[in-house]
Design an enzyme around this catalytic site. Structure first.
Site, PDB file in Angstrom:
ATOM      1  N   ASP A 124       2.636  11.448   8.934  1.00 28.76           N
ATOM      2  CA  ASP A 124       1.512  11.829   7.858  1.00 28.76           C
ATOM      3  C   ASP A 124       0.405  11.592   8.433  1.00 28.76           C
ATOM      4  O   ASP A 124      -0.783  11.891   7.810  1.00 28.76           O
ATOM      5  CB  ASP A 124       1.786  11.105   6.758  1.00 28.76           C
ATOM      6  N   ARG A 125       0.119  10.781   9.612  1.00 34.96           N
ATOM      7  CA  ARG A 125      -1.214  10.510  10.180  1.00 34.96           C
ATOM      8  C   ARG A 125      -1.611  11.280  11.242  1.00 34.96           C
ATOM      9  O   ARG A 125      -0.689  11.892  11.852  1.00 34.96           O
ATOM     10  CB  ARG A 125      -1.304   9.220  10.779  1.00 34.96           C
TER      11      ARG A 125
ATOM     12  N   ASP B   2       2.232   9.886  13.684  1.00 32.74           N
ATOM     13  CA  ASP B   2       2.652   8.429  13.667  1.00 32.74           C
ATOM     14  C   ASP B   2       4.185   8.634  13.218  1.00 32.74           C
ATOM     15  O   ASP B   2       4.777   9.548  13.345  1.00 32.74           O
ATOM     16  CB  ASP B   2       1.823   7.837  12.516  1.00 32.74           C
TER      17      ASP B   2
ATOM     18  N   LYS C 114       9.950   4.099   0.716  1.00 35.50           N
ATOM     19  CA  LYS C 114       8.994   4.671  -0.126  1.00 35.50           C
ATOM     20  C   LYS C 114       9.914   5.321  -1.255  1.00 35.50           C
ATOM     21  O   LYS C 114      10.667   6.369  -1.050  1.00 35.50           O
ATOM     22  CB  LYS C 114       7.914   5.406   0.329  1.00 35.50           C
TER      23      LYS C 114
ATOM     24  N   THR D 114      -7.728   2.158  -1.153  1.00 37.49           N
ATOM     25  CA  THR D 114      -6.911   2.449  -0.028  1.00 37.49           C
ATOM     26  C   THR D 114      -5.554   2.735  -0.763  1.00 37.49           C
ATOM     27  O   THR D 114      -4.978   1.928  -1.421  1.00 37.49           O
ATOM     28  CB  THR D 114      -6.930   1.310   1.063  1.00 37.49           C
TER      29      THR D 114
ATOM     30  N   THR E 260       0.691  -1.320  -0.038  1.00 41.42           N
ATOM     31  CA  THR E 260      -0.014   0.069  -0.169  1.00 41.42           C
ATOM     32  C   THR E 260       0.880   1.263   0.130  1.00 41.42           C
ATOM     33  O   THR E 260       0.640   2.103  -0.630  1.00 41.42           O
ATOM     34  CB  THR E 260      -1.004  -0.074   1.438  1.00 41.42           C
TER      35      THR E 260
ATOM     36  N   SER F 230       6.498   3.696   8.319  1.00 44.49           N
ATOM     37  CA  SER F 230       5.104   4.490   8.989  1.00 44.49           C
ATOM     38  C   SER F 230       4.979   4.158  10.360  1.00 44.49           C
ATOM     39  O   SER F 230       5.787   4.057  11.175  1.00 44.49           O
ATOM     40  CB  SER F 230       3.892   4.232   7.897  1.00 44.49           C
ATOM     41  N   HIS F 231       3.644   3.698  10.535  1.00 43.43           N
ATOM     42  CA  HIS F 231       3.092   3.422  11.945  1.00 43.43           C
ATOM     43  C   HIS F 231       3.752   2.001  12.657  1.00 43.43           C
ATOM     44  O   HIS F 231       3.416   1.658  13.599  1.00 43.43           O
ATOM     45  CB  HIS F 231       1.730   3.592  12.020  1.00 43.43           C
TER      46      HIS F 231
ATOM     47  N   LYS G 165      -0.410  12.532   2.534  1.00 48.56           N
ATOM     48  CA  LYS G 165      -1.327  12.924   3.957  1.00 48.56           C
ATOM     49  C   LYS G 165      -0.255  13.648   4.795  1.00 48.56           C
ATOM     50  O   LYS G 165       1.067  13.521   4.756  1.00 48.56           O
ATOM     51  CB  LYS G 165      -1.862  11.811   4.453  1.00 48.56           C
TER      52      LYS G 165
ATOM     53  N   ASP H 163       6.202   8.473  10.532  1.00 49.37           N
ATOM     54  CA  ASP H 163       6.714   9.542   9.588  1.00 49.37           C
ATOM     55  C   ASP H 163       5.825  10.685   9.400  1.00 49.37           C
ATOM     56  O   ASP H 163       6.251  11.452   8.337  1.00 49.37           O
ATOM     57  CB  ASP H 163       6.892   8.807   8.472  1.00 49.37           C
TER      58      ASP H 163
ATOM     59  N   GLU I  56      -8.512   9.428   4.680  1.00 52.96           N
ATOM     60  CA  GLU I  56      -8.744   8.175   4.709  1.00 52.96           C
ATOM     61  C   GLU I  56      -9.072   7.693   6.229  1.00 52.96           C
ATOM     62  O   GLU I  56      -8.572   8.456   7.133  1.00 52.96           O
ATOM     63  CB  GLU I  56      -7.496   7.368   4.299  1.00 52.96           C
ATOM     64  N   GLU I  57      -9.822   6.660   6.393  1.00 55.92           N
ATOM     65  CA  GLU I  57     -10.183   6.139   7.631  1.00 55.92           C
ATOM     66  C   GLU I  57      -8.972   5.759   8.431  1.00 55.92           C
ATOM     67  O   GLU I  57      -8.792   6.013   9.916  1.00 55.92           O
ATOM     68  CB  GLU I  57     -10.930   5.007   7.624  1.00 55.92           C
ATOM     69  N   SER I  58      -7.910   5.515   7.895  1.00 51.01           N
ATOM     70  CA  SER I  58      -6.539   5.240   8.579  1.00 51.01           C
ATOM     71  C   SER I  58      -5.726   6.261   9.063  1.00 51.01           C
ATOM     72  O   SER I  58      -4.413   6.341   8.851  1.00 51.01           O
ATOM     73  CB  SER I  58      -5.623   4.433   7.536  1.00 51.01           C
TER      74      SER I  58
HETATM   75  C1  G16 Z   1      -0.534   3.799   4.306  1.00 53.67           C
HETATM   76  C2  G16 Z   1      -1.120   4.207   3.129  1.00 53.67           C
HETATM   77  C3  G16 Z   1      -2.549   4.818   3.192  1.00 53.67           C
HETATM   78  C4  G16 Z   1      -3.451   3.480   3.976  1.00 53.67           C
HETATM   79  C5  G16 Z   1      -2.722   2.956   5.084  1.00 53.67           C
HETATM   80  C6  G16 Z   1      -3.401   1.584   5.543  1.00 53.67           C
HETATM   81  O1  G16 Z   1      -0.383   4.652   5.407  1.00 53.67           O
HETATM   82  O2  G16 Z   1      -0.155   5.501   2.773  1.00 53.67           O
HETATM   83  O3  G16 Z   1      -2.882   5.176   2.335  1.00 53.67           O
HETATM   84  O4  G16 Z   1      -4.606   3.832   4.049  1.00 53.67           O
HETATM   85  O5  G16 Z   1      -1.494   2.506   4.902  1.00 53.67           O
HETATM   86  O6  G16 Z   1      -3.210   0.779   4.366  1.00 53.67           O
HETATM   87  P1  G16 Z   1      -3.731  -0.811   4.721  1.00 53.67           P
HETATM   88  O7  G16 Z   1      -4.713  -0.933   5.046  1.00 53.67           O
HETATM   89  O8  G16 Z   1      -3.329  -1.567   3.434  1.00 53.67           O
HETATM   90  O9  G16 Z   1      -2.702  -1.212   5.853  1.00 53.67           O
HETATM   91  P2  G16 Z   1       1.111   4.711   5.990  1.00 53.67           P
HETATM   92  O10 G16 Z   1       0.442   5.880   7.093  1.00 53.67           O
HETATM   93  O11 G16 Z   1       1.198   3.637   6.636  1.00 53.67           O
HETATM   94  O12 G16 Z   1       1.817   5.241   5.001  1.00 53.67           O
END
Ligand code: G16
Length: 545
Positions: free
Chosen positions: A283-284, A279, A126, A346, A18, A113-114, A378, A281, A365-367
C-alpha cells in the site's frame, strides 16, 4: 461438523494501533493469542453482516499457518463464503478491491506492513469493513473490548486446506473460494489509467524504469501489470519473489531501506529515468527520478494538480485530504482548484468517511501513502501507474514535473526524523512535557520567526461527528514553517518518536536547496524545545526520510 468451543484467557494487549494489531511473531504464536483476536473480530461484526469475507496477507512468516487457523474459525462461526488469496497472498489494496467488487462484509488482512518479517520479526492482523477500508476506531475499540474479556472461541477440526490451487472447497456450511489475488486489481487499474500511452512509453526505447518490490507482496502484481500488460522489461523489476522474511530486508520504501534501488540512482550515467518501490503489503510507494526524490507530500500535491489529465480522474477532483503531519503542499493546490482540503489524524482509516461521503477524490500521507476513492486503502502500484501515466502524457522527466510544480506553487521542504526503540517512559515524558508547555509557547520568538500556533491536534470527523484528541503536537511559525511531533502507532519495540519538519519557499525563491541544510534552523528549535538528544538518548535520528 466437528466444531470445538475452546476456552481462552483474555488478552488485554490486543489493542489495534494506527493500522491493526501488530506484535512480534512470537507473541502471535502464544497459545490462543491469534484465535482470541480473530474471535473478537468475528464477534464485533454486527449480526446480518456475518456472511462473506476475504482473507489474505503479505506472505510474511506465519501467514500460511494463520490463514489455516482463520479458515477453520470462519467455518465454525457460520460464515457462508470465505474468499482466500491463492498462496495466502493478497495485497492490502487488492483486498479492498475484492471487498468492494464482490460486495463482501469485510476482510482480514494479515500484515505488519513495512515492519520486518521472519520468525523474530513482526506479524499483524487488520480488519477492513464493508466499504473496503480499515475499520474505524469505533469498531477497533469494540474488538479490543471483546478481546479483553473473551472466554472462548470457536474452531472447526479439519485437514489443512490447499490454498495453492484456485477453486472452491466446502468446510461445513462455509464455501471457501481460493481466488487469483491479482486479477480484480488489474481490471480496476485498466479502468483508471491510459495503458496504451504507458505501453508506448515503455516501447519508446528511451525510458528506463526500476521497480523494487522488496521481496514483498507487490512482486506478483508488478509482474502482471508492468511487464505483462504494459510491456516493461522484466529486468526492470527487482526483488519480485515474495519471501517470508523479505529476504532479510526491511520492506519500507524509503531512501534508507530501499537502498538497492537508491544505489541505481547514484550512478549518473546508467541511472534509470523513473524508480519506485512498494512496501510489505503493497500500500505504500516511493517515487524517484534522475536527480530527484519526490517526497510523498509533494507527490500528493502533484497528483492533485494533474489528476484531470488521466482517464480515471478526467472530470476533476472533488476535494483532497492529508494527514496532519503531511506537508501543506496539497493545500495550495486545493486552494487553486477551489476544492476543500481536509486535515485528518495519521491513519488511513480517517479518509474512509470523507470518500464514502463523496467529499474527496485524492488523499495521502507523508508516510509514503497515497490513494484515491477507487478503493478505501492507500495503494502503492496505483501511485506508480499514476506517475507513469503522467510522464507518458506530459512527456517530461520526473525532475521536470516536480520543478514545474514548485515553480507554480512554491516548495515545501520536508523531512521526517524518526527515533526508534526509545525508552517508552522517556519518550512519553518528553512529549507530555511539551504538551504541558503549549499554552506558554504562543508568540515565542526564535531568531526572526515566532510561534503562531502551538496545539495538540484534535479531529472532528465532519461526516459522523466522532472526535479524536491528542493526535500530535503542532508548532506553526510566522514564516509558515512547522514542527510536528507525535509517537508512532505502528512500532512493536519501545517507542518510536517522529518529528516532522516543514519549511516553505515561495515559487520565485530557492527551489533546489539541500533539504536537511534548508531545514537545519528548525532542528535547533526542536532540540531547544524538547531536548531530543537527552530525551531519546540519541545524538541523531535513527532514520531520516
Ligand atoms: C500505517 C497507516 C498510515 C500511517 C502509517 C504510519 O501505514 O495505515 O495511515 O501513516 O502507518 O503510522 P505511524 O506514524 O503511527 O507509525 P502502514 O503502511 O504501516 O499500514
Amino acid at each position: 461438523m466437528n466444531i470445538s468451543i475452546v476456552g481462552t484467557t483474555p488478552f488485554v494487549d490486543q489493542k489495534p494501533g494506527t493500522s491493526g494489531l501488530r506484535k512480534k511473531v512470537t507473541v502471535f504464536q502464544t497459545p490462543h493469542y491469534l484465535e482470541n483476536f480473530v474471535q473478537a473480530i468475528f464477534d464485533a461484526i454486527p449480526q446480518g453482516e456475518k456472511t462473506a469475507l476475504v482473507l489474505g496477507g503479505d506472505g510474511r512468516y506465519y501467514n500460511r499457518q494463520a490463514i489455516q487457523i482463520i479458515i477453520r474459525m470462519a467455518a465454525a462461526n457460520g460464515f457462508k463464503r470465505l474468499l482466500v488469496g491463492q498462496h495466502g497472498y493478497l495485497s492490502t489494496p487488492a483486498a479492498s478491491v475484492v471487498i468492494r467488487k464482490q460486495k463482501l462484509d469485510g476482510g482480514i488482512i494479515l500484515s505488519a506492513s513495512h515492519n520486518p518479517g521472519g520468525p523474530d520479526g513482526d506479524f499483524g492482523i487488520k480488519f477492513n469493513t464493508r466499504n473496503g477500508g480499515p475499520a474505524p476506531e469505533s469498531v477497533t475499540d469494540r474488538i479490543h473490548d471483546i478481546a479483553s474479556s473473551l472466554a472462548e472461541y470457536r474452531i472447526m477440526a479439519a485437514d489443512e486446506l490447499d490454498i495453492d490451487t484456485c477453486g472452491c472447497y466446502q468446510l461445513g456450511e462455509t464455501t471457501i473460494e481460493v481466488i487469483d489475488p491479482v486479477s480484480d486489481y488489474v481490471e480496476l487499474m485498466e479502468q483508471l489509467f491510459d495503458f496504451t500511452s504507458i505501453k508506448a512509453l515503455f516501447n519508446s526505447g528511451v525510458f528506463n524504469m526500476a521497480f523494487d518490490a522488496m521481496h514483498a507482496i507487490t512482486g506478483p502484481y508488478a509482474s502482471e501489470i508492468l511487464v505483462r500488460c504494459l510491456g516493461a522489461a522484466e529486468e526492470s523489476l527487482m526483488n519480485i519473489q515474495p519471501k517470508e522474511d523479505f529476504g532479510g530486508g526491511h520492506p519500507d520504501p524509503n531512501l534508507v531501506y530501499a537502498h538497492e534501488l537508491v544505489a541505481l540512482f547514484e550512478q549518473p550515467i546508467t541511472a534509470p529515468d523513473f524508480g519506485a518501490a512498494s512496501d510489505g503489503d503493497g500500500d505504500r510507494n516511493m517515487i524517484l527520478g534522475r536527480d530527484v526524490f519526490v517526497t510523498p507530500s509533494d507527490s500528493l500535491a502533484i497528483m492533485a494538480a494533474n489528476a484531470h489529465l488521466l482517464p480515471g480522474y478526467a472530470s476533476g477532483i472533488k476535494g483532497v485530504a492529508r494527514s496532519m503531519p503531511t506537508s501543506r503542499a496539497v493545500d495550495l493546490v486545493a486552494e487553486c482548484l477551489g476544492v476543500e482540503c481536509y486535515e485528518t489524524p495519521t491513519g488511513w482509516k480517517f479518509f474512509g468517511n470523507l470518500m464514502d461521503e463523496g467529499l474527496i477524490t485524492l488523499c495521502g500521507e507523508e508516510s509514503f501513502g497515497s490513494g484515491s476513492d477507487h478503493i478505501r486503502e492507500k495503494d502503492g502500484l496505483w501511485a506508480v501507474l499514476f506517475w507513469l501515466n503522467l510522464i507518458a502524457i506530459k512527456k517530461q522527466s520526473v525532475h521536470k514535473i516536480v520543478l514545474t510544480h514548485w515553480q507554480a506553487f512554491g516548495r515545501h521542504y520536508y523531512s521526517r526524523h524518526d527515533y526508534e526503540g526509545v525508552d517508552q517512559g522517556k519518550a512519553s515524558a518528553m512529549i507530555e512535557g511539551l504538551r504541558d508547555r503549549l499554552d506558554g509557547l504562543n508568540g515565542r520568538q526564535f531568531g526572526n520567526i515566532s510561534i503562531t500556533l502551538a496545539d495538540d491536534f484534535s479531529y472532528l470527523d465532519p461526516v459522523d461527528g466522532s472526535r479524536c484528541d491528542r493526535q500530535g503536537i503542532r508548532l506553526s511559525f510566522s514564516d509558515e514553517s512547522r514542527i510536528v511531533v507525535r509517537m508512532s502507532g505502528t512500532g512493536t519495540e519501545g517507542a518510536t518518536v517522529r518529528v516532522y519538519y516543514e519549511r516553505y519557499e515561495p515559487a520565485n525563491g530557492k527551489l533546489e536547496e539541500e533539504t536537511q541544510a534548508y531545514l537545519a534552523s528548525l532542528f535547533v528549535i526542536a532540540e531547544e524545545l524538547m531536548q531530543l538528544q537527552s530525551s531519546t538518548g540519541r545524538a541523531k535520528p535513527d532514520i531520516i526520510t
